[in-house]
Design a protein around this motif. Structure first.
Motif, mmCIF file in Angstrom:
data_model
loop_
_atom_site.group_PDB
_atom_site.id
_atom_site.type_symbol
_atom_site.label_atom_id
_atom_site.label_comp_id
_atom_site.label_asym_id
_atom_site.label_seq_id
_atom_site.Cartn_x
_atom_site.Cartn_y
_atom_site.Cartn_z
ATOM 1 N N THR A 12 0.834 -1.202 0.000
ATOM 2 C CA THR A 12 0.000 0.000 0.000
ATOM 3 C C THR A 12 0.868 1.251 0.000
ATOM 4 O O THR A 12 0.603 2.210 -0.737
ATOM 5 C CB THR A 12 -0.925 0.004 1.239
ATOM 6 O OG1 THR A 12 -1.752 -1.163 1.216
ATOM 7 C CG2 THR A 12 -1.804 1.245 1.262
ATOM 8 N N ARG A 21 1.390 4.147 -3.062
ATOM 9 C CA ARG A 21 1.160 5.570 -2.806
ATOM 10 C C ARG A 21 2.434 6.405 -2.886
ATOM 11 O O ARG A 21 2.403 7.599 -2.607
ATOM 12 C CB ARG A 21 0.555 5.738 -1.410
ATOM 13 C CG ARG A 21 -0.827 5.141 -1.243
ATOM 14 C CD ARG A 21 -1.230 5.168 0.216
ATOM 15 N NE ARG A 21 -2.612 4.711 0.414
ATOM 16 C CZ ARG A 21 -3.149 4.505 1.615
ATOM 17 N NH1 ARG A 21 -2.435 4.721 2.715
ATOM 18 N NH2 ARG A 21 -4.403 4.100 1.715
ATOM 19 N N ALA A 70 -7.396 7.281 -4.827
ATOM 20 C CA ALA A 70 -7.774 6.800 -3.493
ATOM 21 C C ALA A 70 -9.278 6.587 -3.421
ATOM 22 O O ALA A 70 -9.784 5.915 -2.526
ATOM 23 C CB ALA A 70 -7.330 7.797 -2.438
ATOM 24 N N GLU A 123 -3.056 3.217 -6.806
ATOM 25 C CA GLU A 123 -4.203 2.870 -5.968
ATOM 26 C C GLU A 123 -5.450 2.685 -6.834
ATOM 27 O O GLU A 123 -5.731 3.489 -7.714
ATOM 28 C CB GLU A 123 -4.486 4.000 -4.970
ATOM 29 C CG GLU A 123 -3.525 4.104 -3.826
ATOM 30 C CD GLU A 123 -3.984 5.147 -2.819
ATOM 31 O OE1 GLU A 123 -4.625 4.762 -1.820
ATOM 32 O OE2 GLU A 123 -3.697 6.332 -3.020
ATOM 33 N N GLY A 161 -9.046 2.672 -5.804
ATOM 34 C CA GLY A 161 -9.905 2.835 -4.641
ATOM 35 C C GLY A 161 -11.379 2.932 -4.949
ATOM 36 O O GLY A 161 -11.834 3.854 -5.618
ATOM 37 N N SER A 172 -10.283 2.169 1.421
ATOM 38 C CA SER A 172 -8.890 2.231 1.858
ATOM 39 C C SER A 172 -8.710 1.441 3.149
ATOM 40 O O SER A 172 -9.661 1.272 3.921
ATOM 41 C CB SER A 172 -8.475 3.687 2.093
ATOM 42 O OG SER A 172 -9.123 4.192 3.241
#
Length: 317
Positions: A61, A65, A161, A199, A201, A226
């Motif tokens: 993760t 990011r 995200a 990501e 999301g 998340s």
């Protein structure tokens, strides 16, 4: 200047020593230290390889990011020629979190859509950190309609995200815009390929990831929420994000096993941020292979293929 994550500290220390020795060598203040440099470089490379071969879901993760990880505009610049961006949803406004237009992918005319997070303070604010408002998804729908009309494949790069959660976005129909974009993808009569590059999301990702082929970079993540959000809901404690990441099965390896994605794109050792050009070219090879595989299918076949793929998710468990 390279930015290191917390778990990369052992590698950071070794590479710092290498830089110190190189600086000494350039100044001529030391006896020949070539062998020492080579030994430390080999040790650092080995440590990095071992570290990235056993990343936890939470560490993945953090890598997904990483601020220096290549974003959509990097992939677009490296893979798409003659790119012409289009702006606005023809309903309300332009949303710069979603960037899209038309160009050529290895000579083939295509429609390209992606979420752009930005790489500096100024661009992150302008692109709203990749979190789209409803008009961003309506722009995506507009682009896909044009692609369908002119028979152009659609390539999407996912890196968000999640959709923007602000009040004004809800007032303008965020959920409906995401649903329309998802519906548009399911109805496309042209091949579409989505690549999760960082990501992926929630609905913000699925809005442009409902494709015939969904690919993920090796250290990207893809989830309904998340890890921090899941921890806040499940345990009312955001600090348990690591536990949530482990249990949510958000890594590319887990999702391939579960049938949610169709393939994993290998990243350079140490992640895409260490060698963006190599990561971009690897993504290009995977996209070309996917489009070739889908190239002989007609519109009905493509729709059936897409529908069958998503209906099958979870049935084999």
């Amino acid at each position: 200047m390279r930015s290191y994550l917390d778990f990369e500290k052992p590698v950071a220390e070794l590479e710092a020593k290498v830089e110190e020795l190189k600086a000494l060598g350039e100044k001529g203040d030391a006896v020949s230290i070539t062998d020492d440099i080579a030994r430390l470089e080999a040790k650092a490379a080995g440590a990095l390889k071992d570290l990235y071969a056993a990343l936890t879901p939470w560490q993945k993760t953090l890598v997904a990011r990483h601020p220096q990880r290549p974003h959509f505009l990097d992939y677009c610049g490296g893979l798409i020629t003659e790119f012409t961006p289009l702006a606005g949803d023809r309903k309300f406004a332009e949303d710069e979190a979603v960037v899209g237009g038309f160009g050529r992918f290895r000579g083939q005319p295509v429609c390209v859509i992606g979420q752009e997070k930005g790489s500096t303070t100024e661009t992150r604010i302008r692109h709203n950190f990749g979190m789209a408002r409803p008009e961003g998804y309506r722009k995506a729908v507009r682009l896909m309609e044009l692609a369908d009309r002119f028979g152009l494949p659609v390539i999407a790069f996912v890196d968000t995200a999640g959709a923007y959660p602000g009040i004004e976005a809800e007032e303008r129909g965020q959920a409906e815009a995401i649903a329309r974009s998802t519906e548009m993808q399911l109805s496309l009569g042209v091949p579409n390929v989505s690549v999760v590059i960082g990501e992926g999301g929630s609905g913000g990702a699925i809005a442009i990831a409902t494709a015939n082929k969904v690919l993920m970079l090796e250290h990207a993540i893809y989830s309904v929420i998340s890890p921090e959000g899941a921890a806040s809901i499940l345990w009312r404690d955001p600090s348990r994000a690591q536990d949530a990441a482990t249990n949510m099965k958000i890594t590319a390896q887990d999702l391939l096993r579960l049938g949610v994605i169709d393939g994993i794109i290998a990243e350079p050792t140490g992640g895409a941020h260490r060698s963006p050009e190599a990561a971009i070219q690897a993504a290009g090879e995977a996209i070309e292979s996917a489009l070739t595989e889908l190239g002989n299918m007609g519109p009905s076949e493509l729709r059936d293929h897409r529908a069958a793929k998503f209906l099958a998710i979870g049935r084999q468990l």
